[in-house]
Design a protein around this motif. Sequence first.
Motif, mmCIF file in Angstrom:
data_model
loop_
_atom_site.group_PDB
_atom_site.id
_atom_site.type_symbol
_atom_site.label_atom_id
_atom_site.label_comp_id
_atom_site.label_asym_id
_atom_site.label_seq_id
_atom_site.Cartn_x
_atom_site.Cartn_y
_atom_site.Cartn_z
ATOM 1 N N PHE A 1 0.857 -1.177 0.000
ATOM 2 C CA PHE A 1 0.000 0.000 0.000
ATOM 3 C C PHE A 1 0.899 1.234 0.000
ATOM 4 O O PHE A 1 1.919 1.265 0.700
ATOM 5 N N ALA A 2 0.525 2.239 -0.766
ATOM 6 C CA ALA A 2 1.253 3.516 -0.794
ATOM 7 C C ALA A 2 2.744 3.315 -1.042
ATOM 8 O O ALA A 2 3.585 3.977 -0.430
ATOM 9 N N MET A 3 3.072 2.365 -1.927
ATOM 10 C CA MET A 3 4.453 2.088 -2.314
ATOM 11 C C MET A 3 5.287 1.517 -1.161
ATOM 12 O O MET A 3 6.514 1.590 -1.165
ATOM 13 N N LEU A 4 4.619 0.932 -0.162
ATOM 14 C CA LEU A 4 5.290 0.309 0.970
ATOM 15 C C LEU A 4 4.895 -1.164 1.045
ATOM 16 O O LEU A 4 3.746 -1.521 0.769
ATOM 17 N N ASP A 5 5.833 -2.017 1.446
ATOM 18 C CA ASP A 5 5.569 -3.441 1.621
ATOM 19 C C ASP A 5 5.377 -3.749 3.105
ATOM 20 O O ASP A 5 6.248 -3.460 3.936
ATOM 21 N N VAL B 1 12.678 7.036 5.802
ATOM 22 C CA VAL B 1 13.042 7.939 6.888
ATOM 23 C C VAL B 1 12.189 9.199 6.862
ATOM 24 O O VAL B 1 11.563 9.523 5.854
ATOM 25 N N CYS B 2 12.150 9.876 7.984
ATOM 26 C CA CYS B 2 11.516 11.169 8.218
ATOM 27 C C CYS B 2 10.029 11.057 8.546
ATOM 28 O O CYS B 2 9.410 10.015 8.403
ATOM 29 N N LYS B 3 9.485 12.183 8.981
ATOM 30 C CA LYS B 3 8.191 12.202 9.651
ATOM 31 C C LYS B 3 7.028 11.783 8.760
ATOM 32 O O LYS B 3 6.162 10.998 9.180
ATOM 33 N N VAL B 4 6.952 12.305 7.561
ATOM 34 C CA VAL B 4 5.794 12.018 6.719
ATOM 35 C C VAL B 4 5.755 10.541 6.344
ATOM 36 O O VAL B 4 4.698 9.897 6.414
ATOM 37 N N ASN B 5 6.874 9.984 5.932
ATOM 38 C CA ASN B 5 6.908 8.567 5.582
ATOM 39 C C ASN B 5 6.486 7.690 6.755
ATOM 40 O O ASN B 5 5.706 6.736 6.594
ATOM 41 N N GLN C 1 -0.486 5.161 9.815
ATOM 42 C CA GLN C 1 -1.926 5.206 9.581
ATOM 43 C C GLN C 1 -2.400 3.996 8.777
ATOM 44 O O GLN C 1 -3.483 3.465 9.024
ATOM 45 N N ILE C 2 -1.585 3.528 7.845
ATOM 46 C CA ILE C 2 -1.957 2.330 7.094
ATOM 47 C C ILE C 2 -1.997 1.113 8.018
ATOM 48 O O ILE C 2 -2.910 0.281 7.931
ATOM 49 N N LEU C 3 -1.034 0.984 8.912
ATOM 50 C CA LEU C 3 -1.049 -0.122 9.863
ATOM 51 C C LEU C 3 -2.327 -0.117 10.698
ATOM 52 O O LEU C 3 -2.900 -1.172 10.999
ATOM 53 N N ILE C 4 -2.785 1.066 11.054
ATOM 54 C CA ILE C 4 -4.006 1.176 11.857
ATOM 55 C C ILE C 4 -5.246 0.893 11.016
ATOM 56 O O ILE C 4 -6.123 0.116 11.410
ATOM 57 N N ASP C 5 -5.330 1.491 9.833
ATOM 58 C CA ASP C 5 -6.545 1.394 9.020
ATOM 59 C C ASP C 5 -6.675 0.065 8.293
ATOM 60 O O ASP C 5 -7.764 -0.514 8.220
ATOM 61 N N ARG C 6 -5.572 -0.414 7.735
ATOM 62 C CA ARG C 6 -5.627 -1.610 6.896
ATOM 63 C C ARG C 6 -5.412 -2.905 7.676
ATOM 64 O O ARG C 6 -5.937 -3.952 7.294
#
Length: 227
Positions: free
Chosen positions: A28-32, A50-54, A60-65
Amino acid sequence: MRIGIIGPSKNEIMSFIEKLSDKEVSSFAMLDFYRGSYNSIDVVALYSGVCKVNASIATQILIDRFNVTHMIVVGVAGGIDRRLNIGDTIISTELAYHDVDDGILTEYHPWMKNIYFNADSYLINLCRKIQSSKLVTQNIYFGRIVTGEAFISDFGRGHIINKYNPLCVDMESASIAHVCYVNNIPFLAIRTISDTENESGTEVFEKNCVSASINSINVLEKILEII
């Protein structure tokens, strides 16, 4: 219980992901995202970038998905407190941004009473048991972590010490704590010192990143073995 586990870079988390059994990978969102089990505990782990936005996107994906119930970030940090040596591990008790104006958090969403996010007391107490039982060999310290997207100069170090007096600084933990706060998800940061005031620079960081990350992962694994 399902625990979300974030490492900012591949070096900071992949050795743990390789130990998961029954792994399934989703993107999701270019992350595995690697879902599996460790010591029969259901986990979903990834390296977020790295960094805050990433880190926030991943959280949020871990929580929602994936409907995680707890969140842990592992990895490295720069030592601020002069007691710390490379390889020492920091367990967050509270976290803040050092590069965000205080009013952003207190005058706007999420309308906090102060600028500090609290780590989860249950997860902290598990780490205290690990420390007292000497289940890992490195020194463990408990205290404040601050986050910002800058490499710390001498001037920046003085400002951070005067305002926040943290043990260490990183580029992700407070942002993950922020997302967990608004979603009411228990959170913990486990960060091991990769560089200090006396031993700093890109070469020092690169030299120590993998070994320091292993110390953080060792604490994570002990949590999953006693939780």
